[in-house]
Each structure stands twice: as C-alpha cells, then as structure tokens.
Enzyme design. Structure first.
Site, PDB file in Angstrom:
ATOM      1  N   GLY A  13       0.815  -1.219   0.000  1.00  0.00           N
ATOM      2  CA  GLY A  13       0.000   0.000   0.000  1.00  0.00           C
ATOM      3  C   GLY A  13       0.843   1.261   0.000  1.00  0.00           C
ATOM      4  N   SER A  14       0.185   2.391   0.165  1.00  0.00           N
ATOM      5  CA  SER A  14       0.908   3.656   0.005  1.00  0.00           C
ATOM      6  C   SER A  14       1.870   3.902   1.171  1.00  0.00           C
ATOM      7  CB  SER A  14      -0.070   4.809  -0.202  1.00  0.00           C
ATOM      8  OG  SER A  14      -0.466   5.402   0.993  1.00  0.00           O
ATOM      9  N   VAL A  15       1.453   3.607   2.396  1.00  0.00           N
ATOM     10  CA  VAL A  15       2.384   3.760   3.511  1.00  0.00           C
ATOM     11  C   VAL A  15       3.412   2.622   3.502  1.00  0.00           C
ATOM     12  CG1 VAL A  15       2.588   3.793   6.035  1.00  0.00           C
ATOM     13  CG2 VAL A  15       0.786   5.105   4.909  1.00  0.00           C
ATOM     14  N   SER A  37      -1.243  -9.056   1.588  1.00  0.00           N
ATOM     15  CA  SER A  37      -2.444  -9.891   1.567  1.00  0.00           C
ATOM     16  C   SER A  37      -2.247 -11.138   0.700  1.00  0.00           C
ATOM     17  CB  SER A  37      -3.628  -9.079   1.071  1.00  0.00           C
ATOM     18  OG  SER A  37      -3.362  -8.652  -0.242  1.00  0.00           O
ATOM     19  N   SER A  40      -1.056 -11.638  -2.977  1.00  0.00           N
ATOM     20  CA  SER A  40       0.302 -11.262  -3.381  1.00  0.00           C
ATOM     21  C   SER A  40       1.346 -12.273  -2.930  1.00  0.00           C
ATOM     22  CB  SER A  40       0.677  -9.907  -2.772  1.00  0.00           C
ATOM     23  OG  SER A  40      -0.241  -8.922  -3.160  1.00  0.00           O
ATOM     24  N   CYS A 149      -1.506  11.354  10.666  1.00  0.00           N
ATOM     25  CA  CYS A 149      -0.660  12.255   9.892  1.00  0.00           C
ATOM     26  C   CYS A 149      -0.994  13.731  10.056  1.00  0.00           C
ATOM     27  CB  CYS A 149      -0.728  11.891   8.407  1.00  0.00           C
ATOM     28  SG  CYS A 149      -2.409  11.711   7.801  1.00  0.00           S
ATOM     29  N   GLN A 176      -5.527  18.630   3.607  1.00  0.00           N
ATOM     30  CA  GLN A 176      -4.775  17.382   3.575  1.00  0.00           C
ATOM     31  C   GLN A 176      -4.664  16.809   2.168  1.00  0.00           C
ATOM     32  OE1 GLN A 176      -6.919  16.312   7.764  1.00  0.00           O
ATOM     33  NE2 GLN A 176      -5.727  14.662   6.892  1.00  0.00           N
ATOM     34  N   SER A 179      -2.869  11.545  -0.813  1.00  0.00           N
ATOM     35  CA  SER A 179      -2.198  10.296  -0.442  1.00  0.00           C
ATOM     36  C   SER A 179      -2.571   9.856   0.966  1.00  0.00           C
ATOM     37  CB  SER A 179      -0.678  10.440  -0.569  1.00  0.00           C
ATOM     38  OG  SER A 179      -0.207  11.450   0.280  1.00  0.00           O
ATOM     39  N   HIS A 242       0.429  17.758   4.189  1.00  0.00           N
ATOM     40  CA  HIS A 242      -0.728  18.328   4.878  1.00  0.00           C
ATOM     41  C   HIS A 242      -0.360  19.739   5.329  1.00  0.00           C
ATOM     42  CE1 HIS A 242      -2.526  14.533   4.523  1.00  0.00           C
ATOM     43  NE2 HIS A 242      -2.616  14.149   5.770  1.00  0.00           N
ATOM     44  N   THR A 329       3.000  11.157   4.314  1.00  0.00           N
ATOM     45  CA  THR A 329       3.348   9.729   4.311  1.00  0.00           C
ATOM     46  C   THR A 329       4.776   9.481   4.789  1.00  0.00           C
ATOM     47  OG1 THR A 329       4.029   9.605   1.986  1.00  0.00           O
ATOM     48  CG2 THR A 329       1.697   9.255   2.446  1.00  0.00           C
TER      49      THR A 329
END
Lengths: 354, 354, 354, 354
Positions: A13-15, A37, A40, A149, A176, A179, A242, A329
């Site tokens: 994921g993004s983080v 998950s 994958s 965040c 914000q 992302s 942000h 992030t």
C-alpha cells in the site's frame, strides 16, 4: 554494529511503499521481509506492488518474495502499514509471538498501555512498554504506535510552546493531501477542481491523539493534556503534504512573537540530540516569507521529516496564529515509525530482541 | 417597464466577463456599453476579450464596440470591475458626471459615506447614498460597493444569527478558488499540486468588511459591529468557489444547533421578499450530508448566487462550527453588484436616473 | 403525443446519471424506472446514488425507488449503462422479453445483426433490427448500440468527408477525460500531474467501431469500411471531454482545405433535418482560433452533443490534420443513445412498442 | 583538474533555475556568475529569484550577487536561458567577446554555422564551431545550441533507428508540461481541467530541429535529414515531463519489433562511452508494462536526463508506434546544454578557453 532484521506488514500500500523506501538502505535496520495480503503471497514484490513513488523501487525489495502476514517472519521487528480493520488482532498476534511492532495503524493508539509517540515530542512515553509487556504477558514483543498524519505536525509545533506556556485552546484547520486516503482512497472525479470538507473520524483523532501525545507520563500512566482542541479537516487537490493553519491560546499570557520563534528555532529534542539517522535537523524549519510554507515547495524539507512553519502572527480571537506543513506519508506515517524505532534502538529498548 | 441602460467598466477581465454574462439578458437592465483599457477600444468585444467562461459569449455583447473608460457612455448606471489601482478616481469621475456606480472594486469600500452592501444582509445601508450625494455634491451619481468575495458568504451565514444571538468571535479559514485572483493571477506552476497559505490583504478585508456590513446604520452613519474576527486565507486548486470553515461564538449563550438551523432555513431577507430577478431562493442552501458542501458540486447552487452551508456542529473552543461555500465571481462579485442594483431599482433608488 | 415509457439500467453510475439527467424532462420519453444493482434496490434513488453532476439531481428521479435489473419494469424501452461484464446476457434478456434496448455497453457492438449507430453518421444501419428480430426470434424487442466515446466524435468528423473523398488512412491520438473510466476508474493519485498513455482495449475499439459505423449496409449486412486506422489513446487530467488530434489521408487526392471546411459546415444529417430534440445544431462546430477547441471551454457546445473542430491544416505525412473535441459522457455515451432513440421514434421504429 | 568558470544568463527564470541547480555542484564547472534582467542586478540571487524547484536553492548560489547580462562576467563559458527575443544579439555579443556560449534559446538554432546538438545524437556536429569561428571572426568564442524540449526526446529515440533503417515518415503527438511555457506561461485558469491543442511555433520547431539534428555533417555543412515529420503539439496539466506518442515508417522495410528494442537497449552513444558526468546510463530506459511511461512516475529517470520508452507495437498506418517521455526542463533544456558542455570539454573543444 549488527543490523536488526525488520519486516513490513502491508508492504504494497501507500504507507507500505514508504516503509520499503525508507528501510531499504537503512544504516541500523535490515529489511528482510515483506508481508501483504494473500493474493500477493509467493510472488516477487515488484510484480504485485503497484509502485507509485517517483523514486525507483529499491532493487533489494524488488525481487523479495512477498510473505503472508503471519508471525513467522524471520525478523525481530515489524513495521505495520496494515489497514485499521486488520491491524488490531494481527499486531497483537505479532507482539505475542515476540516481535516488536511499530505501527502506523490507529487500532491500538488509544489503549492505555500503548505509547503513542512522536519521537521529538514524547519520547518518555516509550517507557510504557514495560507495563505493556507486564500487563499483556509479553516477554519480548511490544506495540508502539505513531499518530495520525494530521496530528503529528501539530504536536511538533505545539510541543516546545506547551512546555513553557501551556496550551489552553487550539483551533486547527487542515488541508490534507490525497495520499493520506491511500492509493484508491479518493477517485480523481472527486478530487479534481474540488475541496471535500470532511475526512471521517479525522477531527476526533486530531483532538484525542494530540492530547495523549502532549500528556504527562507519571505513575506509569499517561494523563492527556487538558486543553481544548477544535479541528476542521479538509481534503484538497495535492498529492502529498498536509498544510494546516492554527490559532492557539496559552494559559500563560506573557509570550511574544519573538519568544515563540525562539522556542521553535532552538528546539533540540532527543532524536536530534542523539543524532538519529532519520531525525531532521532542524526538526522545525521556519520560513519568513509571507507566502510560505507551500505544499509542493516545502513538503520535502528535511527529507520529508521536518515540519515547516510560517506566518506566525497575533490572532484576533485566540493569542497567535500560524501555518505549518509536513509530509503526510513520511513525517506523518512511515518516517515517524522508523524514527521511533531508531529512538528505541538508541535507548537500548530493542536490545532484548537481539 | 423601460429598461435602465447600463455599462460595464473593465469588461474584459474575469469579473467583467461575469457582468457581461449576467447582464446580457437581464429583465430590468439593458447592456449597452462595454468599456475597457485603451488597447481594446474601438474593437468588437469578442476580438479583444479572451472569453473563458464555458457558456458562449453572449451574442449581443460579442459585436459591441469597446469604448474608453470615460464618463461619456450612453447609459445611466455602470457596473465596475476595474482593478483597484484604477477604480478610485475613475469611479468618482463617473459618479460626479451623474452615473450610478455599482462597484466590485475595493477602492471605496471603507469610505464612511459609501455603502458596502450585501443585498440580503444590510439593504438599509443603501440609504447612505443620500448623505454621500450631499457630502460630495453629486446630484444624481452615487457609488455603492459590494464586498470582497470571501467576506460575502461569511456575512450571509452570520447575518441571521447575529440579529438574534449577537456574534462575539469568529475564526474563519478560507480555501479560495483561483479565479479570485483574476485570469492571470496565479500561474499554473504555482497552483498545481499546491496550496498557497496567503492572499495579500485578504484577511484584513474579511475582518473590516464583515464588521462594516454587519454594523448598525443610525444617525446617518455606520457603526461597525464589534466582534473579533480572525481569518486564515488560502489559495487552493479550484477554478471557482470559495469554501470556508467557520468557528463562531455568540454573546448570547442560549442557541442550540436546531435554533441556528431554523434561523438559516427560514431566513427570508428583503431581496427574496421582493422577488428580485437575481435573488437566490433560498439564499442559504443547507446540506445535511457529512461531506457537503463540496466546491465543484455546490458552487452553482441558486445560479451561483446561493450560499451553501453544511456540517453545523459544536465547536470545542468557540460555540459552533460549520462549512460554507459560494461562487466567488458570481455571488462574491458580479452577481452581488447586479443584485444590489436590482434592490435599488425595486426601492426606487434609481428613479432619479431615468 | 403519448410519451414512451423508459427506464435506465445501471442508473447510479456515471453514464447512468447522465441518462437520468437527459431523460428526466424529455419531451418524447417518460422516465419511469431506474434499475441498479441489488444493494440499491428498494431504496430511493437519491439515497443510493452518489450524484456527482453539478446540476441538481432531477426532482422526479430523486425519490424514485430503485428496482432490480430484471425484465419486469413497467416501460417499453430501456437505456443501458450497464458495465460490460453484465450487459451481454442482461440486455438479451430484456430484448427477449420485448423491450427495446438502447445500450452504451460494448457487449453487443460487434455482433453482425446489432446496429452500432451514431445518429448523424449511419442512421440507415438501424434497419438491421428487422433482421436481428427475425434472427433471434424477438417479436418486439431489439438491441441498438452506440459506440465508444472516443470513436464517436471521430466518425462524426470523418463521415461527411468519407462520403465524398473516401478515407484511406487515419492516425488518431486521444487525450481522454477521467469520467470515461467511470467514477472509481482512475484514483486521484494516478491522475494528478500525470498522463497515462494507455486505456485498455480502447485503440482496438476505435479502429473496429469506426470502420463498422462508416461501413456500407447492403444485402442486409454491414461491410466495414476498409481504411487503415491507428489509434494512440491517453488518459489526461480533465473531468469531461475527449480531445483528439487526427491525421487523415484520402483515396481521392483532390480535396482542399476549403472543400473540407465546407463539407463540415454544411453537413445536415438526418437528426438535424428531422429536428430531433437532442440533435445539436449544427452537429459540427468549427472554431477558427489557432488554440481551439479546448477541453473545458468547448465540451459543452450544443448542450454537450456537438463535436467541435479546429486547426484544420495540411499534414506533412498524410493529407490533412485537425483537432476535435466532444463531451464523452453526453455525446460519447448517454446522449448518443437518447438521440438514437429519438431517431428511431421519428422513423416509426418504435411504433410497435406502443 | 582546474574547473572551468561558468555563468548563467537569465538565471532567475524556470530554465535558469535548472541551470543553477545542475551547475552548483558540478565536478567540471564552477558556477561563479549569475546574470539577469536589470531589476535584479546588484541583489542576492535568493532575494530576486522566485525559486520554485522543490529542492532547496543551492547555498552557493543563494547569496551570489546578480550581475548584468553583459559580456564582462568573470568566466569563460556561459549557459544561456535567455528568452528568444533577447538571446540573439546578446549571445552574439558574448561569443564576440570570447565567451563560449551554450544556449537553450531558439535564436541561433537554424543558422548554418551553429551546431544544434543533442550530445548522444549528433556529437560530430560540434565541429562546425571551427567554421563558425572562422566565418564570424571569433578567436575563442562560439555558440552551441541545444534543441527544443519536444524535439530532443524524439531524436533520442529515432537516432539509433535512423542509422540502421533510415526514417521515412514520422507523426508525433505531444502532451507537454506547463513548465515548458515558463513560470508565467500558462495561467492556472487556462490549465486546470483543460487541454490546449496548440503551442506557438512548436510543430515547426519539432520538424526543423529534428531534421537538422539527424542530418549529415559533411563538407563542413549540415544537410538536414529528408524524412517527413508531422507534429501535433498539446499542452496538458502536468508540471514537468513531455509525453509523446510516435508513429514512424522506415525506408528499410525489414525491421521487426525485437530489432528496434535491441537497437534501443544496446545504444551506447559517445556521452555514455565517455562516461560524462550528466550522461544518463542508459540513455534510453525501456519499460515493458503496457501503461508506462507515465509522466509523473518516469520523468525523473536517469536524474531527469534519460528518455523513457514504452508500448512499442506495429502501427496500422505507418510501421511502428510507441510512447516516449522526458523531463522537459532537464533533458529538454538545461541538462542538455550542460551535457553538451561536458562533451566539448571531454573532446578538448574547450581547451582554448583556459
């Protein structure tokens, strides 16, 4: 120095991608496990990860085979970028199995024996993990959380002032980045030429987490700080970063503009004193131009780990107002967890994992 | 009914184009003159105007020959979209020459004998023009100003509450559209993937203009309202529509959420009572969804003349907080001037021009 | 005239919303049924539909109770905005049950007895439905498809030229809007500050559909036109409106710039001759400025039903090159289906449904 | 090695800032002079330059005092980011005064004795400067140009193919970033939610410059290559990075997909052989995913100096088609000039300046 072996939970994921980016060449940690998950699992990271950072996927991670999110990874420490709906029980299972867990998820943030830490702000809260381990019967494992965040940069700017003048009330307004909602969080048709003045639970998180992080740790428990905090949270059309505007009142009526600026400019908290690898120097970047910080121009300050402040001036309703910006992030998520881990390492809190 | 002949000063700019759009088929006004800077004079409007609204340039205006900005236009009333650095003396010259001047420029807003009017909020201030004419020795001409595009919607939402509960303090945060800066105001390289937390003089205008519009008109002068107002003004990446978040405290401590909602929902100010052509019905649109108003979805409510409100809830620091949105070049600029003119016409204040 | 009762299949999606918008006040059709996926069934449309058009949700539709997508709707004609993976069998079931089906889905576009129609381009292809009904044993029902949103405007601009000069080769490059991918199609993190030079199957569709629509209908079958077509399809950061650049060569070597312009300007195809309610007049809008059409400024021409053309000039490799633009969810989707239905009605092809 | 002293002409603009960024820590060049327009002269660079790159302004440059654009700078080589309307005579004056001039301006690109060089493509053209100096009576000075930002990547992808298969015809379509127009080039109101299908003179430049760069240098002059090139140039909403789609035909009919890929992948032109500091390795990055290159994800490849290619496939009209991307202000402007200077240095062409 022997590097500590680490893994990332929720690595695609993004983080998760930020964790991989920050850990791939870390001087103290060796990234050896990527878990994601089921669909994958068993495949090379680069084939299942829709890598969307503009730096290349780190070579080392690219070919790593993705593993299940189960506590049988060959490492001592895990960084969790799991979605909140999974993180609770999974992170507990890892800690029970003896892993140190540094989590960006919100699941455990409000539990009394879980430290919610911004390394510069409340490093002393890390000591709770001794009680956490006692409470929960964990011999080696632990859970340490970093905050939301949008709360993170706010406490960074309030912390040096709170110590001296005691914060009484804060009205904070956020703008914000996209992302923050994750890769699939905001459809482009919702984002373009638009502002969405609502982010679910965000305003509550900002209040609750800010007070916990600025709270006192005495008698083995955290007493949240008692000021009033009102947040207005908004999603705007930026990729990362942000930007927040703040009006603040203090219990102590004496501070002047120059007092505040000096506190910010001279702030040297523990991570900077310890010269931790990810600690931004300085932690707070002060810009004097009237129109800074700006999201795109300042979000990468200090490698994305600094908080940039500008426009400090009197507030007609509370005492002062100003603007701050941070990379959501990096400083606001993965980078904060990594810095927490570095701080624990420097303080010997990870020695038992070796 | 004989239509009143009107002209637009500064007809080629972004607010000027809105005036042309709103006046081209107006039931009460007949657009007969377009004036702009010297390099456009003598040419058809469509050839000198970089028309960028997504409706077509009105046929009637397209072929009109642009005239000089001098008080020899064949009309009785002029709408001014002049830049502030020109507007002051030019508008005075027009008023001296007997023209009624409805201006969107800031030049005269703070003068004591110039009404600064949002038609729904302070229609009674229009009476100052009698003193203005006396003061300045003008037999027919006058200057009536409308306010800044970010102050306008704020006073619209405060006005019905102020009457009943008396506003004590306001912290307002704006996320303003790019069109507010004019066509060449913000380069795309400054706008994209960015927020600029500064708009020159905007915060001062919001405070000064809001208080003047909510002020009392007694003994032939306006006494500004006395509450405290703190503004944080930001430029975000939207084309049109200013979204603002507001925290407000009242002198009267009794209001409940439902009282405020009722005041908003039942507000029927003079323009709506008089059924003026440009008066939005209702003036305030209340959305109950948690994530509305949104800039792109709600800015055109009421033909761009309504203010849309959402998210009314208690404020942890002041009393209540909410979000409002309005179209900055319609409600916040040209449309406000046109509505002021309609109100004057309906009240007989333009009869002397005929 | 008795209105024909119509329904919309897949009413909550982005094309479905356009159908609702276009049909709510249609002079010939009465919108009486909205069908969507199971989780919406039984609830008012406004509560299950994330309406994101900037016009308000039509009052009439707002409170309509959403029905299942099953052929028991109380209407004669259905407009299908179903996703391709569902549309095939569902639309057949409706046609079998006697409904006329006008579909925007791609499922049946390539079947030999299904007309793929742009009303201005190949209205004569509608006659295939007689053979379709014979073939498939349908007494009343039928399926009529409209084309892909990027092929539609291309055939609109080629059709009047093809008749006279015969198209030999086309290289077309698209810059397609985000709405073409559906509401959740492109995450904002993929869209902002980016171009994606790939849209799955789009290049194949442009070639196949353009040739079918420009094909001959003789001996009860369609023979696709035989020119070569090469497409480069790209997703850019616009909300609505597909802008395409075209290089074209003709079999006939004689055309001059002015011949082409005249063919375009004088084109009066059947829908315009019949004065159909949704037929844009003119169908092709020619702009002479060097920098037009532009996506945001020109996509709404003709109520979003016109195709706007500009920059016709010689091509150094093929014969000519130009730019065209059309609104992808109106002209390129829902509006095309509605216009097809109007054309069928005007030609008596819907009489048997009454 | 003694560094060569260099200056930047037009140092405050968007390309000028890139020059400063690339030269501040250059291993071979020492940045010692920044020249800009009169209103900046005499002031520190950081105070007159609206620095908008997201890396910090280089410390070394920040405090440098801006000088006049006159040939009395204390350096041997100047990099010119001057606007075209100034560049012509100013650059000549510098060359006359004995400075080596590497220019990004278009003013001299078409002059017969001025090499228009992309270092990987036509390094041998640099030898013209001997004739240039002879022609113009310059003992030491010279002018070397790099090309337009949209022609640059095109010749990079065509060069290795042209040598082997001879290019016959090219249709290229560009989607160019906003930074290509300079900081104030495109107002945000023109850019957002829009595509502008026109960039003044750009299509002509692409044709003329590509042919000159791919031309033969024999008998002391350049004979432009003779293929046909048709360009469609568009401005899209990206900050940096020109994405282009190309259809190409060859004189030689034999190439297969794999031949082309191999030529690209094995291409090792002179700058890479010489291991020049700014030479990207590899010069061409081939992506195999169907949806790459994407502007934001791939523009920084090779430090912004590589050209990224994807989607090579047969073209239905010409022979092959593909997509390429490059960073327009690095590879396409400042970086190209710097690389040209490095190449000249490595070949001894700057020795006479020492």
């Amino acid at each position: 120095m022997q590097k500590i072996k680490v893994g990332v939970l929720g690595a695609t994921g993004s983080v998760g991608q930020r964790f991989v980016q920050l850990l791939a060449d870390h001087p103290w940690f060796e990234l050896i496990a990527l878990a994601a998950s089921e669909r994958s699992v068993g495949q090379p990271y680069q084939e299942v990860c829709n890598w969307f950072l503009s730096t290349d996927i780190p070579e080392k991670a690219a070919k790593m085979i993705v593993q299940s999110i189960e506590p049988n990874l060959d490492c001592q420490l895990v960084f969790s970028a799991l979605p909140a709906e999974l993180a609770g029980p999974v992170e507990e299972a890892f800690a029970t199995a003896g892993y140190g867990v540094l989590t960006n998820a919100r699941s455990h943030r409000y539990e009394e024996d879980v430290p919610l830490v911004t390394a510069e702000v409340n490093p002393e809260h890390l000591e709770i993990i001794r009680y956490q381990q006692a409470n929960r019967g964990w011999s080696k494992g632990f859970i340490v959380a970093n905050s939301n965040c949008s709360a993170m940069p706010l406490v960074m700017t309030l912390a040096p002032l709170h110590k001296t003048f005691k914060v009484k009330a804060v009205i904070v307004h956020t703008m914000q980045a996209l992302s923050g909602a994750g890769y699939n969080g905001v459809p482009s048709l919702a984002a373009l030429d638009n502002v969405i003045p609502f982010i679910k639970n965000e305003e509550e998180k900002m209040a609750g987490e800010s007070k916990k992080m600025l709270g006192d740790f005495t008698d083995n428990k955290i007493t949240p700080a008692e000021f009033a905090l009102s947040a207005h949270c908004n999603r705007v059309t930026t990729l990362d970063g942000h930007l927040e505007t703040v009006s603040v009142a203090f219990e102590d009526l004496s501070p002047r503009i120059e007092d505040i600026l000096e506190l910010w400019q001279t702030w040297q908290p523990l991570p900077q004193q310890l010269n931790l690898p990810s600690a931004p120097k300085p932690p707070l970047v002060i810009r004097s131009e009237p129109n800074r910080p700006q999201t795109r121009l300042d979000r990468d300050n200090g490698g994305g780990m600094a908080v940039t402040i500008g426009r400090l001036r009197p507030c007609e309703v509370l005492d002062f107002k100003y603007v701050h910006l941070s990379h959501n992030t990096i400083r606001g998520a993965a980078g904060a967890s990594v810095l927490n881990a570095e701080l624990m390492k420097a303080q010997g809190l990870l020695d038992h994992l070796a």
